[in-house]
Design a protein around this motif. Structure first.
Motif, PDB file in Angstrom:
ATOM      1  N   MET A   1       0.827  -1.206   0.000  1.00 19.52           N
ATOM      2  CA  MET A   1       0.000   0.000   0.000  1.00 19.52           C
ATOM      3  C   MET A   1       0.861   1.255   0.000  1.00 19.52           C
ATOM      4  N   GLU A   2       2.068   1.191   0.577  1.00 17.53           N
ATOM      5  CA  GLU A   2       2.890   2.391   0.663  1.00 17.53           C
ATOM      6  C   GLU A   2       3.251   2.954  -0.701  1.00 17.53           C
ATOM      7  N   ASP A   3       3.583   2.084  -1.668  1.00 20.36           N
ATOM      8  CA  ASP A   3       3.919   2.605  -2.999  1.00 20.36           C
ATOM      9  C   ASP A   3       2.689   3.204  -3.679  1.00 20.36           C
ATOM     10  N   LEU A   4       1.507   2.638  -3.425  1.00 24.29           N
ATOM     11  CA  LEU A   4       0.280   3.232  -3.953  1.00 24.29           C
ATOM     12  C   LEU A   4       0.019   4.583  -3.302  1.00 24.29           C
ATOM     13  N   ALA A   5       0.253   4.671  -2.009  1.00 19.44           N
ATOM     14  CA  ALA A   5       0.073   5.937  -1.290  1.00 19.44           C
ATOM     15  C   ALA A   5       1.013   6.995  -1.853  1.00 19.44           C
ATOM     16  N   ASP A   6       2.235   6.613  -2.162  1.00 19.13           N
ATOM     17  CA  ASP A   6       3.186   7.562  -2.756  1.00 19.13           C
ATOM     18  C   ASP A   6       2.685   8.059  -4.110  1.00 19.13           C
ATOM     19  N   ASP A   7       2.175   7.140  -4.934  1.00 20.66           N
ATOM     20  CA  ASP A   7       1.631   7.529  -6.243  1.00 20.66           C
ATOM     21  C   ASP A   7       0.466   8.508  -6.079  1.00 20.66           C
ATOM     22  N   LEU A   8      -0.429   8.216  -5.157  1.00 22.12           N
ATOM     23  CA  LEU A   8      -1.583   9.087  -4.934  1.00 22.12           C
ATOM     24  C   LEU A   8      -1.153  10.445  -4.384  1.00 22.12           C
ATOM     25  N   ASN A   9      -0.198  10.469  -3.479  1.00 15.75           N
ATOM     26  CA  ASN A   9       0.297  11.738  -2.944  1.00 15.75           C
ATOM     27  C   ASN A   9       0.955  12.584  -4.024  1.00 15.75           C
ATOM     28  N   ARG A  10       1.768  11.955  -4.869  1.00 11.08           N
ATOM     29  CA  ARG A  10       2.408  12.692  -5.981  1.00 11.08           C
ATOM     30  C   ARG A  10       1.370  13.273  -6.926  1.00 11.08           C
ATOM     31  N   ALA A  11       0.250  12.578  -7.083  1.00 11.58           N
ATOM     32  CA  ALA A  11      -0.817  13.050  -7.980  1.00 11.58           C
ATOM     33  C   ALA A  11      -1.765  14.026  -7.267  1.00 11.58           C
ATOM     34  N   ARG A  12      -1.422  14.446  -6.048  1.00 13.96           N
ATOM     35  CA  ARG A  12      -2.161  15.450  -5.281  1.00 13.96           C
ATOM     36  C   ARG A  12      -3.546  14.978  -4.806  1.00 13.96           C
ATOM     37  N   TRP A  13      -3.695  13.686  -4.556  1.00  8.90           N
ATOM     38  CA  TRP A  13      -4.933  13.183  -3.969  1.00  8.90           C
ATOM     39  C   TRP A  13      -4.877  13.467  -2.470  1.00  8.90           C
ATOM     40  N   LYS A  14      -5.987  13.901  -1.892  1.00  4.45           N
ATOM     41  CA  LYS A  14      -6.043  14.196  -0.452  1.00  4.45           C
ATOM     42  C   LYS A  14      -6.318  12.909   0.324  1.00  4.45           C
ATOM     43  N   ARG A  15      -5.538  12.697   1.386  1.00  6.95           N
ATOM     44  CA  ARG A  15      -5.630  11.483   2.189  1.00  6.95           C
ATOM     45  C   ARG A  15      -6.286  11.793   3.533  1.00  6.95           C
ATOM     46  N   THR A  16      -7.193  10.901   3.939  1.00  2.00           N
ATOM     47  CA  THR A  16      -7.812  10.967   5.261  1.00  2.00           C
ATOM     48  C   THR A  16      -7.845   9.548   5.808  1.00  2.00           C
ATOM     49  N   ALA A  17      -7.506   9.395   7.093  1.00  2.00           N
ATOM     50  CA  ALA A  17      -7.523   8.072   7.719  1.00  2.00           C
ATOM     51  C   ALA A  17      -8.597   8.032   8.801  1.00  2.00           C
ATOM     52  N   TYR A  18      -9.343   6.930   8.814  1.00  2.00           N
ATOM     53  CA  TYR A  18     -10.374   6.662   9.830  1.00  2.00           C
ATOM     54  C   TYR A  18     -10.072   5.293  10.408  1.00  2.00           C
ATOM     55  N   GLY A  19      -9.259   5.228  11.448  1.00  2.00           N
ATOM     56  CA  GLY A  19      -8.866   3.928  11.996  1.00  2.00           C
ATOM     57  C   GLY A  19      -8.041   3.177  10.968  1.00  2.00           C
ATOM     58  N   THR A  20      -8.497   1.976  10.569  1.00  2.00           N
ATOM     59  CA  THR A  20      -7.764   1.196   9.570  1.00  2.00           C
ATOM     60  C   THR A  20      -8.212   1.518   8.139  1.00  2.00           C
ATOM     61  N   ARG A  21      -9.171   2.398   7.989  1.00  2.00           N
ATOM     62  CA  ARG A  21      -9.683   2.782   6.664  1.00  2.00           C
ATOM     63  C   ARG A  21      -8.980   4.047   6.190  1.00  2.00           C
ATOM     64  N   THR A  22      -8.431   4.013   4.982  1.00  2.00           N
ATOM     65  CA  THR A  22      -7.782   5.172   4.381  1.00  2.00           C
ATOM     66  C   THR A  22      -8.581   5.579   3.153  1.00  2.00           C
ATOM     67  N   VAL A  23      -8.897   6.852   3.063  1.00  4.31           N
ATOM     68  CA  VAL A  23      -9.707   7.374   1.958  1.00  4.31           C
ATOM     69  C   VAL A  23      -8.909   8.451   1.241  1.00  4.31           C
ATOM     70  N   TYR A  24      -8.919   8.376  -0.094  1.00  2.00           N
ATOM     71  CA  TYR A  24      -8.256   9.378  -0.935  1.00  2.00           C
ATOM     72  C   TYR A  24      -9.305  10.049  -1.812  1.00  2.00           C
ATOM     73  N   LEU A  25      -9.159  11.346  -1.988  1.00  2.00           N
ATOM     74  CA  LEU A  25     -10.053  12.132  -2.841  1.00  2.00           C
ATOM     75  C   LEU A  25      -9.215  12.746  -3.957  1.00  2.00           C
ATOM     76  N   SER A  26      -9.654  12.555  -5.200  1.00  2.00           N
ATOM     77  CA  SER A  26      -8.912  13.078  -6.348  1.00  2.00           C
ATOM     78  C   SER A  26      -8.901  14.604  -6.337  1.00  2.00           C
ATOM     79  N   PRO A  27      -7.908  15.216  -6.989  1.00  2.00           N
ATOM     80  CA  PRO A  27      -7.824  16.680  -7.020  1.00  2.00           C
ATOM     81  C   PRO A  27      -9.070  17.356  -7.595  1.00  2.00           C
ATOM     82  N   ASP A  28      -9.738  16.710  -8.549  1.00  2.00           N
ATOM     83  CA  ASP A  28     -10.951  17.299  -9.130  1.00  2.00           C
ATOM     84  C   ASP A  28     -12.203  16.955  -8.326  1.00  2.00           C
ATOM     85  N   ARG A  29     -12.035  16.197  -7.242  1.00  2.00           N
ATOM     86  CA  ARG A  29     -13.106  15.815  -6.325  1.00  2.00           C
ATOM     87  C   ARG A  29     -14.174  14.936  -6.991  1.00  2.00           C
ATOM     88  N   LEU A  30     -13.814  14.243  -8.069  1.00  3.93           N
ATOM     89  CA  LEU A  30     -14.768  13.391  -8.775  1.00  3.93           C
ATOM     90  C   LEU A  30     -14.537  11.896  -8.524  1.00  3.93           C
TER      91      LEU A  30
END
Length: 125
Positions: A1-30
């Motif tokens: 998951m860490e390499d995927l998280a790096d890819d998403l962070n580089r692409a400016r996706w916003k990350r939020t964690a809820y316990g063991t659940r991690t949610v990413y939102l795309s830059p265009d919010r779609l």
């Protein structure tokens, strides 16, 4: 998951964690990507319509038994910023006004070189 998280962070996706659940939102919010590794549905991707009416366009769910490379492939495609080649009939008509659609002829090769500059008037031999 860490390499995927790096890819998403580089692409400016916003990350939020809820316990063991991690949610990413795309830059265009779609698009929303949720990863919950210890639940039956480990990966869920949901896309929204650009009209802002909250309607869903498509979604993808992967169980925790799905091969890791399958999730990696899906995320890699989501974060790419290169244009995607599709036939016009594959793009739903309502999305035509949001899509940058270029005929394949425009993508066939490098642009032609510019014409050479013309000499200024009155500068002949």
């Amino acid at each position: 998951m860490e390499d995927l998280a790096d890819d998403l962070n580089r692409a400016r996706w916003k990350r939020t964690a809820y316990g063991t659940r991690t949610v990413y939102l795309s830059p265009d919010r779609l698009c929303i990507l949720a990863h919950t590794p210890h639940e039956e549905t480990a990966w869920q991707i949901v896309t929204q319509a650009p009209t802002g009416d909250g309607s869903e366009r498509w979604n993808l769910s992967l169980s925790q038994d799905a091969p890791p490379h399958l999730a990696r492939s899906a995320v890699s495609q989501l974060v790419r910023d290169e244009p995607v080649l599709r036939r016009l009939r594959e793009i739903p008509r309502p999305l035509h006004r949001y899509a940058g659609i270029a005929p394949i002829a425009h993508l066939s090769g490098p642009p032609s070189p510019p014409d050479p500059p013309k000499p200024p008037p009155g500068r002949g031999r």
